[in-house]
Motif scaffolding. Structure first.
Motif, PDB file in Angstrom:
ATOM      1  N   ALA A  27       0.621  -1.201  -0.109  1.00  0.00           N
ATOM      2  CA  ALA A  27       0.056   0.083   0.194  1.00  0.00           C
ATOM      3  C   ALA A  27       0.891   1.334   0.227  1.00  0.00           C
ATOM      4  O   ALA A  27       0.694   2.081  -0.955  1.00  0.00           O
ATOM      5  CB  ALA A  27      -1.075   0.000   1.350  1.00  0.00           C
ATOM      6  N   GLN A  96       0.778 -13.091  -0.444  1.00  0.00           N
ATOM      7  CA  GLN A  96      -0.566 -13.178  -1.238  1.00  0.00           C
ATOM      8  C   GLN A  96      -0.763 -12.402  -2.648  1.00  0.00           C
ATOM      9  O   GLN A  96      -1.377 -12.361  -3.430  1.00  0.00           O
ATOM     10  CB  GLN A  96      -1.864 -13.014  -0.390  1.00  0.00           C
ATOM     11  N   ASN A  97       0.588 -11.465  -2.482  1.00  0.00           N
ATOM     12  CA  ASN A  97       0.509 -10.650  -3.439  1.00  0.00           C
ATOM     13  C   ASN A  97       0.933 -10.978  -4.848  1.00  0.00           C
ATOM     14  O   ASN A  97       1.890 -11.802  -4.852  1.00  0.00           O
ATOM     15  CB  ASN A  97       1.345  -9.284  -2.999  1.00  0.00           C
ATOM     16  N   HIS A 114      -0.541 -16.827  -4.671  1.00  0.00           N
ATOM     17  CA  HIS A 114      -1.713 -16.518  -5.770  1.00  0.00           C
ATOM     18  C   HIS A 114      -1.285 -16.151  -7.003  1.00  0.00           C
ATOM     19  O   HIS A 114      -1.967 -15.100  -7.555  1.00  0.00           O
ATOM     20  CB  HIS A 114      -2.683 -15.388  -4.988  1.00  0.00           C
ATOM     21  N   GLY A 209      -6.489 -11.313   6.352  1.00  0.00           N
ATOM     22  CA  GLY A 209      -6.958 -12.749   6.862  1.00  0.00           C
ATOM     23  C   GLY A 209      -8.266 -13.171   6.606  1.00  0.00           C
ATOM     24  O   GLY A 209      -8.900 -14.170   7.538  1.00  0.00           O
ATOM     25  N   VAL A 210      -8.887 -13.027   5.233  1.00  0.00           N
ATOM     26  CA  VAL A 210     -10.180 -13.523   5.045  1.00  0.00           C
ATOM     27  C   VAL A 210     -10.436 -14.313   3.860  1.00  0.00           C
ATOM     28  O   VAL A 210     -11.158 -15.047   3.977  1.00  0.00           O
ATOM     29  CB  VAL A 210     -11.486 -12.367   4.894  1.00  0.00           C
ATOM     30  N   ALA A 250       3.227  -1.080   7.464  1.00  0.00           N
ATOM     31  CA  ALA A 250       4.215  -1.881   6.890  1.00  0.00           C
ATOM     32  C   ALA A 250       5.574  -1.077   6.964  1.00  0.00           C
ATOM     33  O   ALA A 250       6.907  -1.353   7.639  1.00  0.00           O
ATOM     34  CB  ALA A 250       3.946  -2.472   5.651  1.00  0.00           C
TER      35      ALA A 250
HETATM   36  C1  BV8 Z   1     -10.186 -22.039  -3.417  1.00  0.00           C
HETATM   37  C2  BV8 Z   1      -5.012 -13.181  -6.826  1.00  0.00           C
HETATM   38  C3  BV8 Z   1     -10.671 -24.238  -3.780  1.00  0.00           C
HETATM   39  C4  BV8 Z   1      -5.836 -12.445  -7.717  1.00  0.00           C
HETATM   40  C5  BV8 Z   1      -6.559 -13.596  -4.782  1.00  0.00           C
HETATM   41  C6  BV8 Z   1     -17.518 -19.255  -0.538  1.00  0.00           C
HETATM   42  C7  BV8 Z   1     -17.882 -19.236  -2.183  1.00  0.00           C
HETATM   43  C8  BV8 Z   1     -16.808 -19.412  -2.898  1.00  0.00           C
HETATM   44  C9  BV8 Z   1     -15.494 -19.544  -2.538  1.00  0.00           C
HETATM   45  C10 BV8 Z   1     -15.299 -19.616  -1.077  1.00  0.00           C
HETATM   46  C11 BV8 Z   1     -16.321 -19.472  -0.226  1.00  0.00           C
HETATM   47  N1  BV8 Z   1     -15.806 -19.430   0.988  1.00  0.00           N
HETATM   48  C12 BV8 Z   1     -14.400 -19.666   0.800  1.00  0.00           C
HETATM   49  C13 BV8 Z   1     -14.162 -19.608  -0.365  1.00  0.00           C
HETATM   50  C14 BV8 Z   1     -12.786 -19.959  -0.902  1.00  0.00           C
HETATM   51  C15 BV8 Z   1     -12.339 -18.465  -1.137  1.00  0.00           C
HETATM   52  C16 BV8 Z   1     -12.242 -17.582  -0.178  1.00  0.00           C
HETATM   53  O1  BV8 Z   1     -11.478 -17.540   0.598  1.00  0.00           O
HETATM   54  N2  BV8 Z   1     -13.353 -16.583  -0.605  1.00  0.00           N
HETATM   55  C17 BV8 Z   1     -13.355 -15.610   0.761  1.00  0.00           C
HETATM   56  C18 BV8 Z   1     -13.723 -14.297   0.004  1.00  0.00           C
HETATM   57  C19 BV8 Z   1     -14.349 -15.963   1.746  1.00  0.00           C
HETATM   58  N3  BV8 Z   1     -11.009 -18.863  -1.769  1.00  0.00           N
HETATM   59  C20 BV8 Z   1     -10.621 -19.293  -2.987  1.00  0.00           C
HETATM   60  O2  BV8 Z   1     -11.689 -19.382  -4.033  1.00  0.00           O
HETATM   61  C21 BV8 Z   1      -9.230 -19.876  -3.209  1.00  0.00           C
HETATM   62  N4  BV8 Z   1      -9.579 -21.043  -3.959  1.00  0.00           N
HETATM   63  O3  BV8 Z   1     -10.550 -22.157  -2.426  1.00  0.00           O
HETATM   64  O4  BV8 Z   1     -10.042 -23.225  -4.400  1.00  0.00           O
HETATM   65  C22 BV8 Z   1     -10.444 -25.401  -4.768  1.00  0.00           C
HETATM   66  C23 BV8 Z   1      -9.578 -26.404  -4.416  1.00  0.00           C
HETATM   67  C24 BV8 Z   1      -9.287 -27.494  -5.283  1.00  0.00           C
HETATM   68  C25 BV8 Z   1      -9.792 -27.253  -6.385  1.00  0.00           C
HETATM   69  C26 BV8 Z   1     -10.507 -26.151  -6.976  1.00  0.00           C
HETATM   70  C27 BV8 Z   1     -10.845 -25.187  -6.103  1.00  0.00           C
HETATM   71  C28 BV8 Z   1      -8.419 -18.655  -4.209  1.00  0.00           C
HETATM   72  C29 BV8 Z   1      -8.509 -17.523  -3.432  1.00  0.00           C
HETATM   73  C30 BV8 Z   1      -7.199 -16.755  -4.102  1.00  0.00           C
HETATM   74  C31 BV8 Z   1      -7.903 -15.550  -4.881  1.00  0.00           C
HETATM   75  N5  BV8 Z   1      -7.126 -14.508  -5.490  1.00  0.00           N
HETATM   76  N6  BV8 Z   1      -5.531 -12.780  -5.409  1.00  0.00           N
HETATM   77  C32 BV8 Z   1      -5.693 -11.005  -7.884  1.00  0.00           C
HETATM   78  O5  BV8 Z   1      -5.040 -10.245  -7.046  1.00  0.00           O
HETATM   79  O6  BV8 Z   1      -6.551 -10.481  -8.448  1.00  0.00           O
HETATM   80  S1  BV8 Z   1      -7.089 -13.051  -3.375  1.00  0.00           S
HETATM   81  C33 BV8 Z   1      -6.654 -11.359  -3.163  1.00  0.00           C
HETATM   82  O7  BV8 Z   1      -7.509 -11.204  -1.989  1.00  0.00           O
HETATM   83  C34 BV8 Z   1      -5.343 -11.258  -2.184  1.00  0.00           C
HETATM   84  O8  BV8 Z   1      -4.242 -12.116  -2.978  1.00  0.00           O
HETATM   85  C35 BV8 Z   1      -5.524 -11.844  -0.787  1.00  0.00           C
HETATM   86  O9  BV8 Z   1      -5.197 -13.037  -0.620  1.00  0.00           O
HETATM   87  C36 BV8 Z   1      -6.854 -11.629  -0.669  1.00  0.00           C
HETATM   88  C37 BV8 Z   1      -7.385 -10.625   0.348  1.00  0.00           C
HETATM   89  O10 BV8 Z   1      -6.468  -9.315   0.256  1.00  0.00           O
HETATM   90  P1  BV8 Z   1      -5.596  -9.016   1.312  1.00  0.00           P
HETATM   91  O11 BV8 Z   1      -3.913  -9.276   0.882  1.00  0.00           O
HETATM   92  O12 BV8 Z   1      -5.850  -9.596   2.655  1.00  0.00           O
HETATM   93  O13 BV8 Z   1      -5.783  -7.616   0.946  1.00  0.00           O
HETATM   94  P2  BV8 Z   1      -7.094  -6.653   1.560  1.00  0.00           P
HETATM   95  O14 BV8 Z   1      -7.276  -5.635   0.481  1.00  0.00           O
HETATM   96  O15 BV8 Z   1      -8.263  -7.588   1.702  1.00  0.00           O
HETATM   97  O16 BV8 Z   1      -6.581  -6.161   2.921  1.00  0.00           O
HETATM   98  C38 BV8 Z   1      -5.319  -5.456   3.026  1.00  0.00           C
HETATM   99  C39 BV8 Z   1      -5.168  -5.508   4.548  1.00  0.00           C
HETATM  100  O17 BV8 Z   1      -3.907  -4.606   4.568  1.00  0.00           O
HETATM  101  C40 BV8 Z   1      -6.332  -4.837   5.482  1.00  0.00           C
HETATM  102  O18 BV8 Z   1      -6.116  -5.588   6.734  1.00  0.00           O
HETATM  103  C41 BV8 Z   1      -5.784  -3.415   5.866  1.00  0.00           C
HETATM  104  O19 BV8 Z   1      -6.084  -2.777   7.296  1.00  0.00           O
HETATM  105  C42 BV8 Z   1      -4.364  -3.728   5.642  1.00  0.00           C
HETATM  106  N7  BV8 Z   1      -3.358  -2.434   5.332  1.00  0.00           N
HETATM  107  C43 BV8 Z   1      -3.687  -1.384   4.608  1.00  0.00           C
HETATM  108  N8  BV8 Z   1      -2.598  -0.626   4.392  1.00  0.00           N
HETATM  109  C44 BV8 Z   1      -1.409  -0.887   5.008  1.00  0.00           C
HETATM  110  C45 BV8 Z   1      -2.063  -2.172   5.700  1.00  0.00           C
HETATM  111  N9  BV8 Z   1      -1.227  -3.133   6.456  1.00  0.00           N
HETATM  112  C46 BV8 Z   1      -0.136  -2.651   6.619  1.00  0.00           C
HETATM  113  N10 BV8 Z   1       0.383  -1.605   6.149  1.00  0.00           N
HETATM  114  C47 BV8 Z   1      -0.288  -0.736   5.438  1.00  0.00           C
HETATM  115  N11 BV8 Z   1       0.326   0.312   4.905  1.00  0.00           N
END
Ligand code: BV8
Ligand code: ZN
Length: 259
Positions: A27, A96-97, A114, A209-210, A250
């Motif tokens: 970020a 994850q990035n 990812h 962490g979601v 960070a």
């Molecule tokens: C899988 C790449 C199975 C792409 C990403 C219900 C329905 C359908 C699916 C699911 C379901 N329940 C669970 C699932 C599974 C699903 C899932 O977890 N869904 C969630 C939403 C509930 N997961 C999947 O689908 C995964 N695959 O389960 O497959 C399977 C198994 C076998 C065979 C076939 C299938 C795949 C998940 C991967 C998706 N791809 N990224 C792209 O980048 O476009 S995910 C993407 O979002 C990121 O990579 C990361 O992992 C995720 C969340 O992002 P974060 O990094 O956490 O960032 P975010 O923006 O959310 O938050 C930022 C954080 O930083 C905040 O906390 C903020 O406070 C903090 N912050 C802000 N500024 C700063 C800071 N911290 C420090 N310093 C700062 N300056």
């Protein structure tokens, strides 16, 4: 701050250190977090809906355009002091990035759970595709990509772009990232879980962490008796498994706890 010193001591004394990062890590380099990565033309979309095979199937130009916009943005920005601090550590780095800022700061053998913006491949035969120096695609009008323009018409700014075609089989090239509903690369995930299981200290930085199974990583360390330190300005569901929750960013906190 007492907990900063405590964290610095734990990290300095760690024998099997793991660092686990999310979008918040980048970020302060100017890369919007995953949740904020939708601005401009993509503002009306939900990241979770766009980062799926179905979205690419339905509108390859829109999805390819979003990833090319993100890739070009990442190429224009620099690693921040947080990336530089992590690069000084002897650790297993799991991210994850999909950007390459850890590598540009000097980190080696980064485990990309990812995938990456820099490894496009054919959506059908999987053949790796070359990254295009110039974003290639068709000129776009308000109603979306036109196909009358020859592919290769460079387009500027953000907007849909027709993905290139695979040299091998002619199918559309896709971003080399893991979409929702897709399995993570098995060997990378296995290495990450093994490192987390063996870690005596794990630092989790900038992740909400979601998203699973990635969000399991810090929990594995805690479950097996390791110490988890979190760096995040906001609380997250991972708070519960962290021995230390450092409420900061960070780029501010990491240089204070990593010598
Ligand atoms: C899988 C790449 C199975 C792409 C990403 C219900 C329905 C359908 C699916 C699911 C379901 N329940 C669970 C699932 C599974 C699903 C899932 O977890 N869904 C969630 C939403 C509930 N997961 C999947 O689908 C995964 N695959 O389960 O497959 C399977 C198994 C076998 C065979 C076939 C299938 C795949 C998940 C991967 C998706 N791809 N990224 C792209 O980048 O476009 S995910 C993407 O979002 C990121 O990579 C990361 O992992 C995720 C969340 O992002 P974060 O990094 O956490 O960032 P975010 O923006 O959310 O938050 C930022 C954080 O930083 C905040 O906390 C903020 O406070 C903090 N912050 C802000 N500024 C700063 C800071 N911290 C420090 N310093 C700062 N300056
Ligand atoms: Zn192909």
């Amino acid at each position: 701050m007492e907990s900063l010193r405590h964290a610095a001591d734990l990290i300095a004394g760690a024998e099997r250190l793991v660092v686990f990062t999310g979008a918040g890590m980048s970020a302060e380099s100017g890369v919007p977090t995953f949740r904020d990565a939708l601005t401009g033309l993509w503002a009306r979309y939900d990241a979770q809906a766009l980062a799926t095979p179905e979205a690419f199937e339905r509108d390859p130009a829109l999805v390819w355009g979003w990833y090319e916009w993100r890739r070009e943005l990442v190429e224009r920005v620099d690693p921040n002091p947080g990336h530089d601090a992590v690069a000084r550590l002897d650790c297993t780095l799991i991210t994850q990035n999909v950007d390459q800022l850890h590598e540009r700061a000097g980190s080696k053998n980064v485990l990309h759970l990812h995938g990456s913006l820099f490894e496009p491949r054919c959506s059908a035969c999987g053949k790796p595709a070359d990254l295009l120096a110039e974003p290639v695609g068709t000129a776009v009008s308000g109603d979306g990509p036109r196909t009358d323009e020859p592919v290769g018409t460079a387009v500027s700014g953000d907007g849909p772009r027709t993905p290139p075609s695979c040299e091998n089989c002619g199918s559309p090239v896709r971003p080399g990232v893991v979409w929702f509903g897709e399995a993570l690369p098995a060997d990378t995930l296995e290495k990450a879980v093994e490192a987390a299981a063996n870690a005596d200290v794990l630092i989790t930085v900038g992740t909400a962490g979601v998203v699973y199974p990635a969000a399991e990583i810090p929990q594995v360390t805690a479950k097996l008796g390791g110490t988890v330190i979190q760096v995040n300005p906001q609380p997250t569901p991972l708070d519960a498994v962290c021995a230390l929750n450092l409420r900061g960013t960070a780029a501010e906190v990491l240089p204070q706890i990593i010598s």
